[in-house]
Design a protein around this motif. Structure first.
Motif, mmCIF file in Angstrom:
data_model
loop_
_atom_site.group_PDB
_atom_site.id
_atom_site.type_symbol
_atom_site.label_atom_id
_atom_site.label_comp_id
_atom_site.label_asym_id
_atom_site.label_seq_id
_atom_site.Cartn_x
_atom_site.Cartn_y
_atom_site.Cartn_z
ATOM 1 N N ALA A 17 3.191 -2.977 -2.588
ATOM 2 C CA ALA A 17 4.734 -3.142 -1.941
ATOM 3 C C ALA A 17 5.152 -2.857 -1.212
ATOM 4 O O ALA A 17 5.731 -4.019 -0.417
ATOM 5 C CB ALA A 17 5.961 -2.275 -3.132
ATOM 6 N N THR A 18 4.041 -1.996 -0.640
ATOM 7 C CA THR A 18 4.231 -2.204 0.556
ATOM 8 C C THR A 18 3.360 -2.287 1.606
ATOM 9 O O THR A 18 1.985 -2.525 1.374
ATOM 10 C CB THR A 18 4.760 -0.905 1.338
ATOM 11 N N PRO A 19 2.868 -3.191 3.196
ATOM 12 C CA PRO A 19 1.873 -3.680 3.968
ATOM 13 C C PRO A 19 1.341 -2.728 4.161
ATOM 14 O O PRO A 19 1.691 -1.364 4.474
ATOM 15 C CB PRO A 19 2.613 -4.400 4.737
ATOM 16 N N GLY A 20 -0.013 -3.202 4.543
ATOM 17 C CA GLY A 20 -0.998 -1.610 5.423
ATOM 18 C C GLY A 20 0.008 -1.642 6.711
ATOM 19 O O GLY A 20 0.435 -1.828 7.336
ATOM 20 N N THR A 21 -0.765 -0.293 7.079
ATOM 21 C CA THR A 21 -0.566 0.329 8.077
ATOM 22 C C THR A 21 -1.249 0.042 9.227
ATOM 23 O O THR A 21 -1.268 0.129 11.365
ATOM 24 C CB THR A 21 0.061 1.586 8.267
ATOM 25 N N LEU A 22 -2.999 -0.208 8.684
ATOM 26 C CA LEU A 22 -3.944 -0.470 9.974
ATOM 27 C C LEU A 22 -4.497 -1.277 8.814
ATOM 28 O O LEU A 22 -4.891 -1.739 7.573
ATOM 29 C CB LEU A 22 -4.420 1.232 9.402
ATOM 30 N N GLY A 23 -5.387 -2.183 9.790
ATOM 31 C CA GLY A 23 -6.399 -3.437 9.491
ATOM 32 C C GLY A 23 -7.937 -2.453 9.560
ATOM 33 O O GLY A 23 -8.037 -1.344 10.664
ATOM 34 N N GLY A 24 -8.540 -3.003 9.189
ATOM 35 C CA GLY A 24 -9.877 -3.067 9.542
ATOM 36 C C GLY A 24 -10.989 -4.009 9.110
ATOM 37 O O GLY A 24 -10.666 -5.267 9.061
ATOM 38 N N HIS A 25 -12.226 -3.706 9.556
ATOM 39 C CA HIS A 25 -13.367 -5.064 9.630
ATOM 40 C C HIS A 25 -14.248 -4.211 8.995
ATOM 41 O O HIS A 25 -14.664 -3.400 8.456
ATOM 42 C CB HIS A 25 -13.795 -5.219 10.493
ATOM 43 N N ARG A 26 -14.261 -5.164 7.182
ATOM 44 C CA ARG A 26 -15.320 -4.602 5.946
ATOM 45 C C ARG A 26 -16.817 -4.380 6.579
ATOM 46 O O ARG A 26 -17.175 -3.780 6.001
ATOM 47 C CB ARG A 26 -14.711 -5.841 5.181
ATOM 48 N N GLY A 47 -13.030 -15.303 14.928
ATOM 49 C CA GLY A 47 -13.798 -14.674 14.243
ATOM 50 C C GLY A 47 -12.725 -13.040 13.141
ATOM 51 O O GLY A 47 -11.113 -13.068 14.000
ATOM 52 N N TYR A 48 -13.625 -12.770 12.505
ATOM 53 C CA TYR A 48 -12.537 -11.203 12.577
ATOM 54 C C TYR A 48 -12.143 -11.441 10.980
ATOM 55 O O TYR A 48 -11.862 -10.476 10.022
ATOM 56 C CB TYR A 48 -12.377 -10.679 13.277
ATOM 57 N N THR A 49 -11.451 -12.093 10.556
ATOM 58 C CA THR A 49 -10.416 -12.973 9.651
ATOM 59 C C THR A 49 -10.762 -12.332 8.394
ATOM 60 O O THR A 49 -10.427 -12.755 7.452
ATOM 61 C CB THR A 49 -9.333 -13.682 9.946
ATOM 62 N N ARG A 50 -12.434 -12.987 7.770
ATOM 63 C CA ARG A 50 -13.208 -13.245 6.482
ATOM 64 C C ARG A 50 -13.381 -11.816 6.077
ATOM 65 O O ARG A 50 -13.402 -11.863 5.192
ATOM 66 C CB ARG A 50 -14.002 -14.087 7.500
ATOM 67 N N HIS A 51 -13.611 -10.653 7.166
ATOM 68 C CA HIS A 51 -13.305 -9.096 7.103
ATOM 69 C C HIS A 51 -12.795 -8.895 7.021
ATOM 70 O O HIS A 51 -13.043 -7.441 6.829
ATOM 71 C CB HIS A 51 -14.892 -9.510 7.666
ATOM 72 N N ARG A 52 -11.303 -8.793 7.084
ATOM 73 C CA ARG A 52 -10.151 -8.229 7.644
ATOM 74 C C ARG A 52 -9.919 -7.830 5.950
ATOM 75 O O ARG A 52 -9.845 -7.740 5.173
ATOM 76 C CB ARG A 52 -9.183 -9.314 7.987
ATOM 77 N N VAL A 53 -9.662 -5.887 6.361
ATOM 78 C CA VAL A 53 -8.817 -5.087 5.398
ATOM 79 C C VAL A 53 -7.981 -4.818 6.256
ATOM 80 O O VAL A 53 -7.939 -4.521 7.007
ATOM 81 C CB VAL A 53 -10.426 -4.882 4.770
ATOM 82 N N PHE A 54 -7.398 -3.908 4.576
ATOM 83 C CA PHE A 54 -6.198 -3.528 4.515
ATOM 84 C C PHE A 54 -5.795 -1.879 4.683
ATOM 85 O O PHE A 54 -6.252 -2.195 3.708
ATOM 86 C CB PHE A 54 -4.645 -4.567 5.224
ATOM 87 N N PHE A 55 -5.241 -0.648 5.384
ATOM 88 C CA PHE A 55 -4.939 -0.249 4.507
ATOM 89 C C PHE A 55 -3.931 0.893 5.105
ATOM 90 O O PHE A 55 -2.772 0.733 5.720
ATOM 91 C CB PHE A 55 -5.969 1.461 5.481
ATOM 92 N N ALA A 56 -3.154 1.629 3.874
ATOM 93 C CA ALA A 56 -2.064 2.426 3.741
ATOM 94 C C ALA A 56 -2.211 2.602 4.598
ATOM 95 O O ALA A 56 -0.798 2.825 5.245
ATOM 96 C CB ALA A 56 -1.382 3.181 1.874
ATOM 97 N N ASP A 57 -2.297 4.325 5.123
ATOM 98 C CA ASP A 57 -2.563 4.928 6.099
ATOM 99 C C ASP A 57 -4.400 5.485 6.505
ATOM 100 O O ASP A 57 -5.347 5.136 5.716
ATOM 101 C CB ASP A 57 -2.054 6.228 5.399
ATOM 102 N N GLU A 58 -4.728 6.260 7.108
ATOM 103 C CA GLU A 58 -5.572 6.604 7.909
ATOM 104 C C GLU A 58 -5.937 7.228 6.987
ATOM 105 O O GLU A 58 -7.214 7.149 6.879
ATOM 106 C CB GLU A 58 -5.475 7.468 8.732
#
Length: 89
Positions: A17-26, A47-58
């Motif tokens: 229900a809440t967005p991620g606080t960090l982004g990553g590259h798969r 580039g990048y967006t195709r492999h982008r992932v998100f995380f709740a926290d570190e």
């Protein structure tokens, strides 16, 4: 209610229900701040967006096996690199 897809510590996608606080590259398995200059440049180049992932926290990003970005998280990256070098020596 809007939901977001985040990567969990087990590496599987989960709804939140809440967005991620960090982004990553798969593919290169790194994570950083959503406003990271390096990631924003890569996104602007198309580039990048195709492999982008998100995380709740570190902790979740680390648990999923991702490393910190050297550009936007230099202190975490330095710690990660020192730990990696000490375990491979």
């Amino acid at each position: 209610m809007r939901t977001y897809t985040l990567l969990g510590a087990d590496g599987h996608a989960c709804r939140s229900a809440t967005p991620g606080t960090l982004g990553g590259h798969r593919r290169i398995r790194l994570y950083g701040r959503l406003d990271c200059p390096s990631a924003l440049r890569a996104i602007a180049r198309g580039g990048y967006t195709r492999h982008r992932v998100f995380f709740a926290d570190e902790n979740t990003a680390v648990g999923a096996g991702y490393r910190p970005c050297a550009v936007c998280l230099p202190h975490q990256y330095t710690r990660w690199k020192a730990n990696r070098e000490s375990t491979t020596s």
